[in-house]
Design an enzyme around this catalytic site. Structure first.
Site, PDB file in Angstrom:
ATOM      1  N   CYS A  89       0.845  -1.115  -0.001  1.00 48.17           N
ATOM      2  CA  CYS A  89      -0.075   0.035  -0.095  1.00 48.17           C
ATOM      3  C   CYS A  89       0.952   1.281   0.168  1.00 48.17           C
ATOM      4  CB  CYS A  89      -1.038   0.111   1.160  1.00 48.17           C
ATOM      5  SG  CYS A  89      -1.887  -1.343   1.259  1.00 48.17           S
ATOM      6  N   ALA A  90       1.718   1.178  -1.016  1.00 43.74           N
ATOM      7  CA  ALA A  90       2.885   2.289  -0.844  1.00 43.74           C
ATOM      8  C   ALA A  90       2.327   3.552  -1.325  1.00 43.74           C
ATOM      9  CB  ALA A  90       3.821   1.936  -2.042  1.00 43.74           C
ATOM     10  N   ASP A 119      -3.864  -5.844  -5.917  1.00 43.83           N
ATOM     11  CA  ASP A 119      -4.837  -5.798  -4.880  1.00 43.83           C
ATOM     12  C   ASP A 119      -4.311  -6.758  -3.584  1.00 43.83           C
ATOM     13  OD1 ASP A 119      -7.060  -5.684  -3.163  1.00 43.83           O
ATOM     14  OD2 ASP A 119      -8.615  -5.901  -4.733  1.00 43.83           O
ATOM     15  N   GLY A 132       5.493   8.283   0.052  1.00 41.23           N
ATOM     16  CA  GLY A 132       6.123   9.104   1.306  1.00 41.23           C
ATOM     17  C   GLY A 132       6.983   8.198   2.188  1.00 41.23           C
ATOM     18  N   LYS A 133       6.522   6.900   2.611  1.00 42.81           N
ATOM     19  CA  LYS A 133       7.334   6.155   3.594  1.00 42.81           C
ATOM     20  C   LYS A 133       8.367   5.346   2.619  1.00 42.81           C
ATOM     21  CE  LYS A 133       3.536   5.784   6.583  1.00 42.81           C
ATOM     22  NZ  LYS A 133       2.726   6.448   5.914  1.00 42.81           N
ATOM     23  N   ASP A 167       0.858  -0.963  -4.920  1.00 47.05           N
ATOM     24  CA  ASP A 167      -0.306  -0.372  -4.797  1.00 47.05           C
ATOM     25  C   ASP A 167      -1.427  -1.004  -5.744  1.00 47.05           C
ATOM     26  OD1 ASP A 167      -1.226   2.322  -2.994  1.00 47.05           O
ATOM     27  OD2 ASP A 167      -2.407   2.135  -4.795  1.00 47.05           O
ATOM     28  N   ASP A 192       1.203  -0.203   5.573  1.00 53.98           N
ATOM     29  CA  ASP A 192       0.432   0.944   5.889  1.00 53.98           C
ATOM     30  C   ASP A 192      -1.055   0.932   5.497  1.00 53.98           C
ATOM     31  OD1 ASP A 192      -0.198   3.517   6.554  1.00 53.98           O
ATOM     32  OD2 ASP A 192       1.255   4.674   5.065  1.00 53.98           O
ATOM     33  N   CYS A 218      -3.279   5.201  10.359  1.00 56.77           N
ATOM     34  CA  CYS A 218      -3.616   6.569  10.636  1.00 56.77           C
ATOM     35  C   CYS A 218      -5.018   6.743  11.214  1.00 56.77           C
ATOM     36  CB  CYS A 218      -3.291   7.677   9.420  1.00 56.77           C
ATOM     37  SG  CYS A 218      -4.269   7.337   8.134  1.00 56.77           S
TER      38      CYS A 218
END
Length: 456
Positions: free
Chosen positions: A264-265, A315, A269-270, A288, A334, A387
Site C-alpha cells: 500500500c505504498a 490488490d 512517502g514512506k 499499490d 500501511d 492513521c
C-alpha cells in the site's frame, strides 16, 4: 457569472456529497477543470472547502436556528451555498460580510435559479443579525450534543470518544483536530541533513522549526512558497510528511542490502524514507492497487535520487496477488483505514464515515495482514500502521492476528524510535499518537516478528 473561486468551491462540495472520492482528489480535479491558475485563488478555494467541511456540523446547527426550514430539508445545492456563505461570515475575517452574502446570492441565482435568492439572502442576513445570541446545547445537560454541535463532529464519533477518554479529553481532541495542520517536511539524508535544509529554508525567509520527536522533521509555519517552490524541492532535499508518519519507518528499521516490501505504498512517502534508511542499497518493492499512484511514486523516487525501488500493481486483498511477490526481510503494511487520526487534514471524512466503516475496515486489515504474513522471511519483521486512533483498527486487529498466528510475536517499538519519541509507546509496546497529546497526526504502529521455526 458567479465569483469563479467560490463557484469552484461549491462544485467541490457538490461533488463530494454525491460520491466517495476524497477532498484532496476532488479539489485537484475540480480546480484543474476550472483552469484556476492563480495561486491566491487556489489557496482560497482550498480554504473554503476545507473550512466549510471542518465546521459543517456547527454551521448546520446555526442554519437550523436562522432558517425558516430545517437544514436537512433545504435543497442540497442551496445548503452547500449557505454553508459556504456562513463559513465566510463566521470564520474568514478578511472577507467582508457583504461580499460573503452577495456572492452567495449570485451563486444561488446561477446554480439554482432566481427564486431561491431571497431565501439565501434572508438566511445569511438573519445569521449576521443573531450571531451573538445563537445558542448551543447546554454542556451540563447534553454534553455529547454540546461537543458535537459546537466543535462540529458527528454525534456517533463523540459518543465513542467520550466512552474511551471522557468528556474533557474528547473536547480537547476535537479542538486540536479543528486546527489547520502544519506543513511538515522530512529531510532526505541521501541529499542533505536537517541543519543544511533548515539553513536553506531560512535563507528563503521561511521559518523552519525542528520537529520535537522526529530527528528528521522540519515544521513550517505560514509558508511564502508553494511546495514545489521551496528550496531543496527540485533536488530532492525533502519529502512532505507528518511527524507521526515519519516515525513509522524508524520502527520498521530497514537495513542496507535487505529486501523490503512497502505494501500500500501510495505516492511513496514512506518508500522514500525506507530507501534513505537503507542508504539506497538493497531492494524495495512498492505495491499499490492504483497504477497511477505508482507512476507518481517513481517520479518521486527520481526526484529523491532513489534507485532501488521497483513496483507492482496488485490488490493485496487477494491471496493470489500476494504470493507472486516473493518473500521479504521486512514488510510494511500501511493499511487502508478510516483515517480517523488525520481528520484535521481530511475533514470530509468526518461526514463520510459511520460506525460501520470501522468494522468494514478492520475486516480488510485483518485479511491483508494474514496474506502478507506468509511473505515474511523466518525471523523477519512485519510492521502494521494505520492513521487511525480507533481500537477496531489497531489493537483489536493485532490481537486477532496474534491469536491466529502464534509464529509471530509483538516486539516493542520504543528502542527503535528517536529518544524524544519513545514516550509515545504504551505498555503493550504499541506506538499510539494523538493530535491533542502529541501535536502530530493520530497513528497506531505495531512491530511483529516472525519466528525462525518453519511454519506449521
Amino acid at each position: 457569472m458567479p465569483d469563479s473561486a467560490r463557484h469552484t468551491a461549491f462544485l467541490v462540495l457538490r461533488h463530494l456529497s454525491s460520491n466517495r472520492h476524497t477532498l484532496d482528489t476532488v479539489l485537484d480535479k475540480t480546480i484543474t477543470a476550472a483552469k484556476i491558475t492563480s495561486r491566491r485563488d487556489r489557496h482560497f478555494i482550498s480554504a473554503l472547502a476545507h473550512g466549510t467541511l471542518r465546521w459543517q456540523g456547527r454551521l448546520d446547527w446555526i442554519l437550523d436556528q436562522v432558517s425558516s426550514r430545517p437544514v436537512q430539508k433545504i435543497n442540497p445545492d442551496v445548503r452547500h451555498i449557505l454553508r459556504l456563505g456562513l463559513f465566510q461570515i463566521l470564520f474568514m475575517d478578511r472577507v467582508p460580510v457583504s461580499a460573503a452574502v452577495n456572492t452567495s446570492v449570485d451563486l444561488a441565482r446561477t446554480r439554482v435559479g432566481p427564486k431561491v435568492t431571497g431565501f439565501v439572502n434572508a438566511v445569511l442576513r438573519n445569521a449576521i443579525r443573531h450571531q451573538d445570541t445563537l445558542s448551543f446545547p447546554d454542556p451540563s445537560r447534553e454534553p455529547i450534543a454540546s461537543i458535537a454541535a459546537e466543535l462540529s463532529f458527528p454525534v456517533w464519533m463523540i459518543k465513542r470518544w467520550v466512552a474511551q477518554m471522557g468528556y474533557e479529553e474528547t473536547a480537547a481532541m476535537c479542538r486540536a483536530t479543528n486546527e489547520i495542520a502544519p506543513l511538515t517536511l522530512r529531510t532526505n539524508l541521501l541529499q542533505n541533513n536537517r541543519q543544511e535544509l533548515m539553513a536553506r529554508l531560512q535563507a528563503a525567509k521561511e521559518n523552519p522549526v525542528p520537529t520535537p520527536c522526529s530527528s528528521l522533521g522540519i515544521r513550517l509555519g505560514r509558508t511564502h512558497h508553494s511546495i514545489p517552490e521551496l528550496p531543496g524541492f527540485g533536488d530532492g532535499a525533502f519529502q512532505v510528511q507528518d511527524e507521526a508518519a515519519q516515525l513509522v519507518t524508524f520502527i520498521l528499521d530497514p537495513q542496507p542490502g535487505e529486501k523490503i516490501l512497502d505494501a500500500c505504498a501510495g505516492l511513496g512517502g514512506k518508500t522514500g524514507h525506507i530507501a534513505q534508511k537503507m542508504k539506497n542499497t538493497g531492494k524495495i518493492t512498492a505495491v499499490d492497487f492504483q497504477s497511477e499512484k505508482l507512476t507518481r511514486l517513481h517520479r518521486e523516487m527520481r526526484r529523491l535520487g532513489v534507485t532501488i525501488v521497483s513496483s507492482r500493481t496488485a490488490d493485496l486483498n487477494k491471496p493470489s496477488a500476494v504470493s507472486p511477490l516473493g518473500s521479504f526481510d521486512r514488510i510494511l503494511l500501511d493499511a487502508p483505514c478510516s483515517g480517523m487520526g488525520v481528520l484535521r487534514r481530511h475533514p470530509d471524512a468526518k461526514w463520510r464515515h459511520t460506525a460501520r466503516t470501522l468494522s468494514k475496515m478492520a475486516e480488510r486489515q485483518r485479511r491483508m495482514l494474514r496474506y502478507l504474513s506468509r511473505s515474511v522471511e523466518p525471523g523477519g519483521i512485519l510492521v502494521y500502521a494505520v492513521c487511525s486512533t480507533e481500537p477496531e483498527e489497531n489493537k483489536d486487529v493485532i490481537d486477532h492476528f496474534l491469536h491466529h498466528h502464534p509464529n509471530f510475536k509483538l516486539t516493542p517499538a520504543s528502542s527503535l524510535l528517536p529518544k524524544a519519541a519513545r514516550h509515545i509507546t504504551d505498555s503493550d509496546g504499541f506506538f499510539r499518537s494523538f493530535v491533542h497529546r502529541h501535536g502530530m497526526d493520530g497513528f497506531f504502529i505495531a512491530r511483529l516478528q516472525k519466528s525462525h521455526a518453519a511454519e506449521s
